[in-house]
Design a protein around this motif. Structure first.
Motif, PDB file in Angstrom:
ATOM      1  N   VAL A  25       0.757  -1.497   0.122  1.00  0.00           N
ATOM      2  CA  VAL A  25       0.049   0.076  -0.130  1.00  0.00           C
ATOM      3  C   VAL A  25       1.185   1.377  -0.177  1.00  0.00           C
ATOM      4  O   VAL A  25       0.643   2.115  -1.030  1.00  0.00           O
ATOM      5  N   ASP A  26       1.993   1.337   0.693  1.00  0.00           N
ATOM      6  CA  ASP A  26       2.669   2.209   0.962  1.00  0.00           C
ATOM      7  C   ASP A  26       3.796   2.164  -0.483  1.00  0.00           C
ATOM      8  O   ASP A  26       3.458   4.003  -0.740  1.00  0.00           O
ATOM      9  N   ARG A  27       4.045   0.883  -0.892  1.00  0.00           N
ATOM     10  CA  ARG A  27       4.384   1.210  -2.528  1.00  0.00           C
ATOM     11  C   ARG A  27       3.823   2.317  -3.678  1.00  0.00           C
ATOM     12  O   ARG A  27       4.285   2.525  -3.900  1.00  0.00           O
ATOM     13  N   ALA A  28       2.294   1.907  -3.861  1.00  0.00           N
ATOM     14  CA  ALA A  28       1.908   2.026  -4.766  1.00  0.00           C
ATOM     15  C   ALA A  28       1.549   3.381  -4.025  1.00  0.00           C
ATOM     16  O   ALA A  28       1.425   4.443  -5.435  1.00  0.00           O
ATOM     17  N   HIS A  29       1.266   4.181  -3.066  1.00  0.00           N
ATOM     18  CA  HIS A  29       0.751   5.797  -3.093  1.00  0.00           C
ATOM     19  C   HIS A  29       2.484   6.719  -3.336  1.00  0.00           C
ATOM     20  O   HIS A  29       2.591   7.581  -3.697  1.00  0.00           O
ATOM     21  N   SER A  30       3.679   6.237  -2.738  1.00  0.00           N
ATOM     22  CA  SER A  30       4.763   6.443  -3.116  1.00  0.00           C
ATOM     23  C   SER A  30       5.039   6.393  -4.767  1.00  0.00           C
ATOM     24  O   SER A  30       5.721   7.515  -5.309  1.00  0.00           O
ATOM     25  N   ASN A  31       4.377   5.746  -5.688  1.00  0.00           N
ATOM     26  CA  ASN A  31       5.049   5.487  -7.195  1.00  0.00           C
ATOM     27  C   ASN A  31       3.451   6.841  -7.309  1.00  0.00           C
ATOM     28  O   ASN A  31       4.341   7.250  -8.230  1.00  0.00           O
ATOM     29  N   TRP A  32       2.118   6.700  -7.029  1.00  0.00           N
ATOM     30  CA  TRP A  32       1.572   7.669  -7.448  1.00  0.00           C
ATOM     31  C   TRP A  32       2.335   8.744  -7.490  1.00  0.00           C
ATOM     32  O   TRP A  32       2.514   9.461  -7.914  1.00  0.00           O
ATOM     33  N   ALA A  54       6.111  14.012 -11.020  1.00  0.00           N
ATOM     34  CA  ALA A  54       6.601  15.169 -11.964  1.00  0.00           C
ATOM     35  C   ALA A  54       5.601  15.065 -12.812  1.00  0.00           C
ATOM     36  O   ALA A  54       5.979  15.812 -14.234  1.00  0.00           O
ATOM     37  N   GLY A  55       4.378  15.581 -12.621  1.00  0.00           N
ATOM     38  CA  GLY A  55       3.612  16.209 -13.421  1.00  0.00           C
ATOM     39  C   GLY A  55       3.096  15.647 -13.761  1.00  0.00           C
ATOM     40  O   GLY A  55       2.359  16.286 -15.506  1.00  0.00           O
ATOM     41  N   LEU A  56       3.225  14.095 -14.453  1.00  0.00           N
ATOM     42  CA  LEU A  56       2.898  13.413 -15.193  1.00  0.00           C
ATOM     43  C   LEU A  56       1.185  12.652 -14.620  1.00  0.00           C
ATOM     44  O   LEU A  56       0.844  12.452 -15.894  1.00  0.00           O
ATOM     45  N   GLU A  57       0.747  12.171 -13.982  1.00  0.00           N
ATOM     46  CA  GLU A  57       0.267  11.851 -12.791  1.00  0.00           C
ATOM     47  C   GLU A  57      -1.394  12.743 -13.411  1.00  0.00           C
ATOM     48  O   GLU A  57      -1.365  13.933 -12.352  1.00  0.00           O
ATOM     49  N   PRO A  58      -2.438  12.570 -14.040  1.00  0.00           N
ATOM     50  CA  PRO A  58      -3.422  13.338 -13.927  1.00  0.00           C
ATOM     51  C   PRO A  58      -4.366  13.090 -12.828  1.00  0.00           C
ATOM     52  O   PRO A  58      -5.761  14.694 -12.211  1.00  0.00           O
ATOM     53  N   GLU A  59      -4.459  12.590 -11.827  1.00  0.00           N
ATOM     54  CA  GLU A  59      -5.506  11.714 -10.890  1.00  0.00           C
ATOM     55  C   GLU A  59      -5.116  12.254  -9.672  1.00  0.00           C
ATOM     56  O   GLU A  59      -3.956  12.150  -9.277  1.00  0.00           O
ATOM     57  N   ARG A  60      -5.812  13.933  -8.869  1.00  0.00           N
ATOM     58  CA  ARG A  60      -5.255  13.846  -7.899  1.00  0.00           C
ATOM     59  C   ARG A  60      -5.725  13.273  -6.619  1.00  0.00           C
ATOM     60  O   ARG A  60      -4.801  13.359  -5.339  1.00  0.00           O
ATOM     61  N   SER A  61      -6.060  12.422  -7.204  1.00  0.00           N
ATOM     62  CA  SER A  61      -6.679  11.183  -5.623  1.00  0.00           C
ATOM     63  C   SER A  61      -6.097   9.568  -6.414  1.00  0.00           C
ATOM     64  O   SER A  61      -5.729   9.649  -6.725  1.00  0.00           O
ATOM     65  N   PHE A  62      -4.796   9.227  -4.925  1.00  0.00           N
ATOM     66  CA  PHE A  62      -4.432   7.950  -4.832  1.00  0.00           C
ATOM     67  C   PHE A  62      -5.579   7.024  -5.333  1.00  0.00           C
ATOM     68  O   PHE A  62      -5.544   6.091  -6.103  1.00  0.00           O
ATOM     69  N   VAL A  63      -6.449   7.181  -4.740  1.00  0.00           N
ATOM     70  CA  VAL A  63      -7.974   5.841  -4.964  1.00  0.00           C
ATOM     71  C   VAL A  63      -8.259   6.017  -5.922  1.00  0.00           C
ATOM     72  O   VAL A  63      -8.272   4.947  -6.709  1.00  0.00           O
ATOM     73  N   THR A 117      -3.934   8.229   4.000  1.00  0.00           N
ATOM     74  CA  THR A 117      -4.678   8.918   4.604  1.00  0.00           C
ATOM     75  C   THR A 117      -5.200   6.947   5.717  1.00  0.00           C
ATOM     76  O   THR A 117      -4.806   6.233   4.875  1.00  0.00           O
ATOM     77  N   ALA A 118      -5.693   7.001   6.707  1.00  0.00           N
ATOM     78  CA  ALA A 118      -6.279   6.245   7.293  1.00  0.00           C
ATOM     79  C   ALA A 118      -7.444   5.118   6.843  1.00  0.00           C
ATOM     80  O   ALA A 118      -7.022   3.893   6.189  1.00  0.00           O
ATOM     81  N   ASP A 119      -7.819   6.301   6.063  1.00  0.00           N
ATOM     82  CA  ASP A 119      -9.098   5.752   5.687  1.00  0.00           C
ATOM     83  C   ASP A 119      -8.601   5.280   3.650  1.00  0.00           C
ATOM     84  O   ASP A 119      -8.940   4.431   2.821  1.00  0.00           O
ATOM     85  N   GLU A 120      -7.445   6.182   2.915  1.00  0.00           N
ATOM     86  CA  GLU A 120      -6.608   5.316   1.675  1.00  0.00           C
ATOM     87  C   GLU A 120      -6.529   4.241   1.925  1.00  0.00           C
ATOM     88  O   GLU A 120      -6.775   2.925   1.539  1.00  0.00           O
ATOM     89  N   ARG A 121      -5.447   4.093   3.588  1.00  0.00           N
ATOM     90  CA  ARG A 121      -5.035   2.300   4.016  1.00  0.00           C
ATOM     91  C   ARG A 121      -6.530   1.649   3.659  1.00  0.00           C
ATOM     92  O   ARG A 121      -6.101   0.269   3.064  1.00  0.00           O
ATOM     93  N   ALA A 122      -7.068   2.391   4.104  1.00  0.00           N
ATOM     94  CA  ALA A 122      -8.278   1.323   4.436  1.00  0.00           C
ATOM     95  C   ALA A 122      -8.689   0.778   2.334  1.00  0.00           C
ATOM     96  O   ALA A 122      -9.414  -0.925   3.122  1.00  0.00           O
ATOM     97  N   THR A 123      -9.357   1.436   2.592  1.00  0.00           N
ATOM     98  CA  THR A 123      -9.909   1.057   0.296  1.00  0.00           C
ATOM     99  C   THR A 123      -8.463  -0.098  -0.267  1.00  0.00           C
ATOM    100  O   THR A 123      -9.342  -0.857  -0.623  1.00  0.00           O
ATOM    101  N   ILE A 124      -6.818   0.161  -0.027  1.00  0.00           N
ATOM    102  CA  ILE A 124      -6.540  -0.294  -0.866  1.00  0.00           C
ATOM    103  C   ILE A 124      -5.809  -1.976  -0.235  1.00  0.00           C
ATOM    104  O   ILE A 124      -5.672  -2.027  -0.527  1.00  0.00           O
ATOM    105  N   LEU A 125      -5.813  -1.438   0.894  1.00  0.00           N
ATOM    106  CA  LEU A 125      -4.899  -3.008   1.856  1.00  0.00           C
ATOM    107  C   LEU A 125      -5.889  -4.060   1.359  1.00  0.00           C
ATOM    108  O   LEU A 125      -5.241  -4.659   0.670  1.00  0.00           O
ATOM    109  N   PRO A 126      -7.300  -3.999   0.895  1.00  0.00           N
ATOM    110  CA  PRO A 126      -8.240  -5.518   0.580  1.00  0.00           C
ATOM    111  C   PRO A 126      -7.678  -5.899  -0.665  1.00  0.00           C
ATOM    112  O   PRO A 126      -7.533  -7.198  -1.386  1.00  0.00           O
ATOM    113  N   TRP A 127      -7.049  -4.567  -1.305  1.00  0.00           N
ATOM    114  CA  TRP A 127      -6.501  -5.321  -2.374  1.00  0.00           C
ATOM    115  C   TRP A 127      -5.332  -6.555  -2.575  1.00  0.00           C
ATOM    116  O   TRP A 127      -5.259  -7.251  -3.182  1.00  0.00           O
TER     117      TRP A 127
END
Length: 313
Positions: free
Chosen positions: A115-122, A128-137, A271-281
């Motif tokens: 989860v931390d790896r994915a967030h850092s990647n995003w 870098a200006g390349l990711e168009p999504e403001r939201s990690f989720v 955030t705790a909510d982001e972690r809880a949302t992504i972890l089940p994957w």
């Protein structure tokens, strides 16, 4: 024929750049000057298109055999040669290519809480200006469509973190004694011991490396109207920049990045909510990872006690 004796094959945003920078200093090792040649990611030329900026990245791939061998030709006699491309673990075809080309190579894998790896990647691509999504989720939700559209591996925030599947496949190709599994937290918290462990695995002298340099640190980029304009300009440049010579491309991109990175501040916390949302994957794959490695990764499942470095930010 000059091919590497060892490879750092995974994973992105887990300290592989810093590990490469540390190992370069060892007198018994020679690592390619190109940190991520990406040679084993394709059987020939890489794709010409992909997500924002991918076409330019593809142009940097060292995909010709002669060019790849030339990276290791300057190695002093008696040194072990290596390179670090952290996408090799994720790409199962790359694993097979490595097996065919260098079946006796030693492989180093650095694992980080997915989860931390994915967030850092995003956030890396956001800064870098390349990711168009403001939201990690939201960016994670967009992954299936991005993969279908041919976006490169670095955009696969979730897929990159399914280490159980990746290692299960790797161990069908290589003996476990050829693979060193490490934790990102060890490189961060006990770098001397971690580097000695790598050196012992490679069979070179220990006690010669005293630190893991701070490398590839993502800068702070707040979500402001001006930065939105700058990021849009960088994405447009990432789409059309491959049609221009590299010096001209870098000359145009440099001032935009400087402006985008003009401010100082803390990077956004997961955030705790982001972690809880992504972890089940990842939960099913973490169970597979534990089975494959016979190691515990239960700390990755703890929503109440996130990694210490996340609490400090």
């Amino acid at each position: 024929m000059t091919l590497p004796d060892f490879l750092v094959i995974g994973v992105p945003k887990a300290g592989t750049t810093a590990l490469h920078a540390a190992l370069v200093r060892h007198p018994d090792l020679y690592l390619s000057a190109v940190k991520e040649p990406k040679y084993f990611l394709s059987d020939g030329p890489p794709p010409a298109q992909g997500g924002p900026g991918d076409a330019q990245t593809y142009q940097e791939h060292v995909w010709r055999r002669a060019d790849y061998e030339a990276l290791f030709a300057p190695a002093p006699p008696g040194t072990l040669t290596g390179e670090a491309t952290p996408f090799y673990l994720y790409d199962l075809d790359a694993q097979a290519r490595i097996k065919r080309a260098v079946p006796d190579a030693k492989l180093i894998v650095v694992l980080r809480n997915p989860v931390d790896r994915a967030h850092s990647n995003w956030y890396h691509l956001w800064a870098a200006g390349l990711e168009p999504e403001r939201s990690f989720v939201a960016a994670c939700d967009a992954e299936p469509a991005r993969r279908a559209a041919g976006w490169a591996h670095f955009w696969h925030y979730l897929g990159q973190g399914r280490y159980g599947e990746q290692l299960q496949h790797l161990f069908t190709l290589f003996d476990r004694e050829q693979v060193l599994l490490m934790r990102y937290r060890d490189l961060r918290d006990t770098p001397v011991e971690a580097l000695d462990r790598v050196c012992a695995f490679l069979g070179v002298r220990t006690g010669l490396l005293g630190a893991v340099p701070s490398e590839n640190v993502t800068p702070y980029v707040p979500d402001t109207p001006l930065n939105t304009v700058l990021r849009t300009a960088l994405r447009v440049g990432g789409t059309f920049g491959q049609h221009f010579p590299v010096p001209l491309r870098l000359a145009a991109r440099g001032p935009l990045l400087t402006a985008l990175h003009r401010q100082k501040g803390p990077r956004p916390r997961l955030t705790a909510d982001e972690r809880a949302t992504i972890l089940p994957w990842f939960t099913e794959d973490i169970a597979l990872l534990e089975k494959v490695t016979e190691e515990s990764f239960q700390d990755w499942l703890d929503l109440e006690n996130p990694p210490e470095h996340h609490r400090r930010r």
